[in-house]
Design a protein around this motif. Structure first.
Motif, PDB file in Angstrom:
ATOM      1  N   ALA A  49     -40.211  22.205  96.064  1.00 35.12           N
ATOM      2  CA  ALA A  49     -41.432  22.776  96.638  1.00 35.12           C
ATOM      3  C   ALA A  49     -42.637  22.023  96.091  1.00 35.12           C
ATOM      4  CB  ALA A  49     -41.542  24.260  96.300  1.00 35.12           C
ATOM      5  N   TYR A  50     -43.656  21.895  96.927  1.00 41.55           N
ATOM      6  CA  TYR A  50     -44.921  21.295  96.515  1.00 41.55           C
ATOM      7  C   TYR A  50     -46.013  22.341  96.682  1.00 41.55           C
ATOM      8  CZ  TYR A  50     -42.518  16.786  96.751  1.00 41.55           C
ATOM      9  OH  TYR A  50     -41.659  15.740  96.544  1.00 41.55           O
ATOM     10  N   ILE A  51     -46.775  22.560  95.641  1.00 41.59           N
ATOM     11  CA  ILE A  51     -47.860  23.543  95.670  1.00 41.59           C
ATOM     12  C   ILE A  51     -49.169  22.802  95.421  1.00 41.59           C
ATOM     13  CG2 ILE A  51     -48.818  25.612  94.599  1.00 41.59           C
ATOM     14  CD1 ILE A  51     -45.924  26.365  93.848  1.00 41.59           C
ATOM     15  N   SER A  52     -50.081  22.904  96.377  1.00 37.60           N
ATOM     16  CA  SER A  52     -51.346  22.180  96.283  1.00 37.60           C
ATOM     17  C   SER A  52     -52.505  23.149  96.098  1.00 37.60           C
ATOM     18  CB  SER A  52     -51.581  21.351  97.551  1.00 37.60           C
ATOM     19  OG  SER A  52     -50.549  20.395  97.727  1.00 37.60           O
ATOM     20  N   PHE A  53     -53.485  22.684  95.338  1.00 40.43           N
ATOM     21  CA  PHE A  53     -54.731  23.448  95.207  1.00 40.43           C
ATOM     22  C   PHE A  53     -55.884  22.453  95.180  1.00 40.43           C
ATOM     23  CE2 PHE A  53     -53.216  22.639  90.915  1.00 40.43           C
ATOM     24  CZ  PHE A  53     -54.346  22.276  90.205  1.00 40.43           C
ATOM     25  N   TYR A  54     -57.085  22.961  95.429  1.00 38.05           N
ATOM     26  CA  TYR A  54     -58.261  22.099  95.583  1.00 38.05           C
ATOM     27  C   TYR A  54     -59.359  22.518  94.612  1.00 38.05           C
ATOM     28  CZ  TYR A  54     -55.948  20.889  99.956  1.00 38.05           C
ATOM     29  OH  TYR A  54     -55.025  20.467 100.891  1.00 38.05           O
ATOM     30  N   LEU A  55     -60.033  21.522  94.064  1.00 39.11           N
ATOM     31  CA  LEU A  55     -61.173  21.768  93.190  1.00 39.11           C
ATOM     32  C   LEU A  55     -62.361  20.954  93.674  1.00 39.11           C
ATOM     33  CD1 LEU A  55     -59.450  21.542  89.667  1.00 39.11           C
ATOM     34  CD2 LEU A  55     -59.976  23.614  90.968  1.00 39.11           C
ATOM     35  N   ASP A  56     -63.512  21.572  93.687  1.00 32.51           N
ATOM     36  CA  ASP A  56     -64.745  20.858  93.994  1.00 32.51           C
ATOM     37  C   ASP A  56     -64.900  19.717  92.988  1.00 32.51           C
ATOM     38  OD1 ASP A  56     -67.470  20.060  94.161  1.00 32.51           O
ATOM     39  OD2 ASP A  56     -68.015  22.008  94.985  1.00 32.51           O
ATOM     40  N   VAL A  57     -65.332  18.564  93.472  1.00 28.12           N
ATOM     41  CA  VAL A  57     -65.468  17.403  92.580  1.00 28.12           C
ATOM     42  C   VAL A  57     -66.440  17.671  91.436  1.00 28.12           C
ATOM     43  CG1 VAL A  57     -64.830  15.693  94.323  1.00 28.12           C
ATOM     44  CG2 VAL A  57     -67.221  16.417  94.118  1.00 28.12           C
ATOM     45  N   GLU A  58     -67.300  18.669  91.605  1.00 23.31           N
ATOM     46  CA  GLU A  58     -68.271  18.966  90.554  1.00 23.31           C
ATOM     47  C   GLU A  58     -67.724  19.932  89.501  1.00 23.31           C
ATOM     48  OE1 GLU A  58     -71.847  20.315  92.392  1.00 23.31           O
ATOM     49  OE2 GLU A  58     -72.233  18.417  93.438  1.00 23.31           O
ATOM     50  N   GLU A  59     -66.518  20.478  89.749  1.00 27.26           N
ATOM     51  CA  GLU A  59     -65.920  21.390  88.772  1.00 27.26           C
ATOM     52  C   GLU A  59     -65.393  20.613  87.567  1.00 27.26           C
ATOM     53  OE1 GLU A  59     -63.429  24.737  90.099  1.00 27.26           O
ATOM     54  OE2 GLU A  59     -63.755  23.989  92.133  1.00 27.26           O
ATOM     55  N   ASP A  60     -65.162  21.356  86.484  1.00 19.66           N
ATOM     56  CA  ASP A  60     -64.593  20.763  85.265  1.00 19.66           C
ATOM     57  C   ASP A  60     -63.092  20.584  85.483  1.00 19.66           C
ATOM     58  OD1 ASP A  60     -63.728  20.012  82.793  1.00 19.66           O
ATOM     59  OD2 ASP A  60     -64.552  21.727  81.717  1.00 19.66           O
ATOM     60  N   GLN A  61     -62.692  19.425  85.980  1.00 15.30           N
ATOM     61  CA  GLN A  61     -61.309  19.174  86.362  1.00 15.30           C
ATOM     62  C   GLN A  61     -60.347  19.236  85.164  1.00 15.30           C
ATOM     63  OE1 GLN A  61     -60.975  17.982  89.941  1.00 15.30           O
ATOM     64  NE2 GLN A  61     -63.025  18.820  89.866  1.00 15.30           N
ATOM     65  N   GLU A  62     -60.736  18.601  84.056  1.00 19.02           N
ATOM     66  CA  GLU A  62     -59.815  18.449  82.937  1.00 19.02           C
ATOM     67  C   GLU A  62     -59.422  19.785  82.319  1.00 19.02           C
ATOM     68  OE1 GLU A  62     -58.139  15.797  82.094  1.00 19.02           O
ATOM     69  OE2 GLU A  62     -59.128  14.861  83.824  1.00 19.02           O
ATOM     70  N   SER A  63     -60.388  20.693  82.182  1.00 22.41           N
ATOM     71  CA  SER A  63     -60.063  21.977  81.566  1.00 22.41           C
ATOM     72  C   SER A  63     -59.151  22.801  82.464  1.00 22.41           C
ATOM     73  CB  SER A  63     -61.345  22.751  81.241  1.00 22.41           C
ATOM     74  OG  SER A  63     -62.055  23.060  82.431  1.00 22.41           O
ATOM     75  N   VAL A  64     -59.388  22.722  83.789  1.00 21.70           N
ATOM     76  CA  VAL A  64     -58.528  23.449  84.729  1.00 21.70           C
ATOM     77  C   VAL A  64     -57.124  22.869  84.705  1.00 21.70           C
ATOM     78  CG1 VAL A  64     -58.126  24.032  87.143  1.00 21.70           C
ATOM     79  CG2 VAL A  64     -60.457  24.093  86.229  1.00 21.70           C
ATOM     80  N   LEU A  65     -57.004  21.540  84.738  1.00 22.11           N
ATOM     81  CA  LEU A  65     -55.691  20.907  84.730  1.00 22.11           C
ATOM     82  C   LEU A  65     -54.947  21.193  83.428  1.00 22.11           C
ATOM     83  CD1 LEU A  65     -56.373  17.448  86.407  1.00 22.11           C
ATOM     84  CD2 LEU A  65     -55.097  19.381  87.348  1.00 22.11           C
ATOM     85  N   ALA A  66     -55.656  21.223  82.330  1.00 22.49           N
ATOM     86  CA  ALA A  66     -55.020  21.537  81.049  1.00 22.49           C
ATOM     87  C   ALA A  66     -54.430  22.947  81.079  1.00 22.49           C
ATOM     88  CB  ALA A  66     -56.037  21.398  79.916  1.00 22.49           C
ATOM     89  N   ALA A  67     -55.180  23.885  81.663  1.00 19.14           N
ATOM     90  CA  ALA A  67     -54.695  25.256  81.764  1.00 19.14           C
ATOM     91  C   ALA A  67     -53.491  25.342  82.701  1.00 19.14           C
ATOM     92  CB  ALA A  67     -55.816  26.169  82.260  1.00 19.14           C
ATOM     93  N   VAL A  68     -53.520  24.587  83.790  1.00 22.14           N
ATOM     94  CA  VAL A  68     -52.392  24.581  84.737  1.00 22.14           C
ATOM     95  C   VAL A  68     -51.142  24.030  84.061  1.00 22.14           C
ATOM     96  CG1 VAL A  68     -51.494  23.528  86.847  1.00 22.14           C
ATOM     97  CG2 VAL A  68     -53.827  24.427  86.807  1.00 22.14           C
ATOM     98  N   ARG A  69     -51.292  22.919  83.325  1.00 23.50           N
ATOM     99  CA  ARG A  69     -50.134  22.334  82.638  1.00 23.50           C
ATOM    100  C   ARG A  69     -49.566  23.289  81.589  1.00 23.50           C
ATOM    101  NH1 ARG A  69     -53.445  17.468  83.148  1.00 23.50           N
ATOM    102  NH2 ARG A  69     -52.400  16.063  84.641  1.00 23.50           N
ATOM    103  N   GLU A  70     -50.453  24.019  80.928  1.00 22.12           N
ATOM    104  CA  GLU A  70     -49.993  24.993  79.936  1.00 22.12           C
ATOM    105  C   GLU A  70     -49.189  26.107  80.605  1.00 22.12           C
ATOM    106  OE1 GLU A  70     -51.879  28.060  76.604  1.00 22.12           O
ATOM    107  OE2 GLU A  70     -53.090  26.410  77.398  1.00 22.12           O
ATOM    108  N   GLU A  71     -49.660  26.568  81.776  1.00 19.51           N
ATOM    109  CA  GLU A  71     -48.939  27.602  82.512  1.00 19.51           C
ATOM    110  C   GLU A  71     -47.575  27.095  82.975  1.00 19.51           C
ATOM    111  OE1 GLU A  71     -49.518  30.812  83.266  1.00 19.51           O
ATOM    112  OE2 GLU A  71     -51.278  30.805  81.962  1.00 19.51           O
ATOM    113  N   LEU A  72     -47.524  25.856  83.464  1.00 15.36           N
ATOM    114  CA  LEU A  72     -46.257  25.284  83.920  1.00 15.36           C
ATOM    115  C   LEU A  72     -45.260  25.187  82.767  1.00 15.36           C
ATOM    116  CD1 LEU A  72     -47.560  22.434  86.262  1.00 15.36           C
ATOM    117  CD2 LEU A  72     -46.394  24.527  86.973  1.00 15.36           C
ATOM    118  N   ALA A  73     -45.757  24.789  81.615  1.00 12.42           N
ATOM    119  CA  ALA A  73     -44.889  24.693  80.443  1.00 12.42           C
ATOM    120  C   ALA A  73     -44.353  26.067  80.043  1.00 12.42           C
ATOM    121  CB  ALA A  73     -45.648  24.052  79.279  1.00 12.42           C
ATOM    122  N   GLN A  74     -45.215  27.079  80.131  1.00 10.52           N
ATOM    123  CA  GLN A  74     -44.798  28.431  79.784  1.00 10.52           C
ATOM    124  C   GLN A  74     -43.732  28.938  80.750  1.00 10.52           C
ATOM    125  OE1 GLN A  74     -45.477  30.265  77.185  1.00 10.52           O
ATOM    126  NE2 GLN A  74     -44.323  32.040  77.924  1.00 10.52           N
TER     127      GLN A  74
END
Length: 317
Positions: free
Chosen positions: A61-86
């Motif tokens: 399965a592929y799950i996609s989400f979108y972030l405005d280019v002006e959002e803080d990308q790195e902090s969101v991605l770090a949180a997503v990776r942490e959730e995936l690991a959990q």
């Protein structure tokens, strides 16, 4: 507006947990791509009209989400990776890789077009504006449909069931009511089959817009096809506007749970002897609709089926 698109490669078993985690992080509007076929019940709940064709389910399965280019990308991605690991500590999340790309709003509007191509229903060719009629199809009845945001391309079994029943019962004197007109395909095809006049109703303003656009594409004037917004089940003004005992045929390609309260109302809009064509009925709810049709004073003429879907055609006694 430009957006960054992030696409997570995971497993079908984990997709619900991943989606829930993304929503808990404040990410809304995720897209899911997998090869798990929709059941008829899921199609009924979603009323999916354009179904992409995929191969057999491979568990990916592929799950996609979108972030405005002006959002803080790195902090969101770090949180997503942490959730995936959990999640990965107690279930298989697959590779859990995250691909990044950039997209614009226009892509979301147009991406669905790759799934919709011209096709035939018996001797009717249904074709979108971005495709050409081939010479071998020029002798067919042609109707141009750009579905956009409205249901009703003709691809869905429920719509095809209605089309075939309309073709069977329409005459040159027929006045047709289409409840839940969507893209306007049933009302327009009724006219092409020879009907004198069509009326379409819908709750969604997008359906009214889509119908008018499709009418223009097919050379159908508003003197032939009247489209109105309103809930004919309980809106007295909408009922009056539609007209009582005005119609020779009423078609309703709607969910079974809506057909039950709609049916006695529709009876008041049909002429004596008028034909009522219902569809959108999953086979498990066939008897429910048949009973509602009989209870409203109709004589059941036919029950037709395609796949897991049912259409009930009846006559007003």
């Amino acid at each position: 507006m430009k957006w960054n698109k992030f696409r997570i490669k995971t497993t079908t078993a984990a997709e619900d947990m991943v989606c829930n985690s993304l929503m808990e992080l404040g990410i809304q509007g995720v897209e899911i791509e997998d090869k798990v076929p929709l059941t008829a019940l899921e199609q009924e709940q979603m009323f999916v009209d354009i179904l992409p064709e995929f191969g057999e389910d491979d568990g990916t399965a592929y799950i996609s989400f979108y972030l405005d280019v002006e959002e803080d990308q790195e902090s969101v991605l770090a949180a997503v990776r942490e959730e995936l690991a959990q999640i990965g500590t107690y279930m298989d999340v697959g590779e859990a890789e995250i691909e990044e790309s950039q997209t614009e709003d226009v892509d979301w509007i147009n991406n669905w077009k790759k799934y919709f191509h011209q096709f035939t229903i018996d001797d009717v060719l249904i074709i979108p504006s971005w495709e050409e009629v081939t010479p071998e199809d020029e002798d067919k009845m042609i109707i141009h449909i750009d579905p956009g945001t409205a249901f009703g391309t003709g691809m869905h079994e429920t719509t095809q069931l209605c089309i075939r029943q309309l073709k069977k019962y329409v005459t040159e004197e027929t006045v047709v009511l289409d409840v839940g007109c969507g893209s306007g395909i049933l009302g327009m095809l009724a006219l092409k089959f020879g009907a004198r006049y069509s009326v379409g109703t819908d709750l969604d303003p997008c359906a009214i817009t889509a119908t008018h656009e499709n009418m223009e594409a097919n050379g159908i004037s508003r003197r032939q096809y009247e489209v109105m917004i309103g809930n004919i089940i309980d809106d007295v003004e909408a009922q009056k506007q539609a007209g009582y005992e005005r119609f020779d045929i009423a078609a309703a390609n709607i969910l079974a749970d809506v057909l039950v309260p709609l049916t006695p109302v529709i009876r008041e809009h049909l002429k004596p002897g008028g034909i009522y064509i219902t569809s959108g009925i999953i086979e498990e709810k066939e008897e429910t609709v048949v009973e509602a049709v009989k209870a409203a004073g109709f004589e059941v003429l036919e029950v037709t089926r395609q796949g897991e879907w049912v259409s009930v055609t009846a006559r007003k006694n």
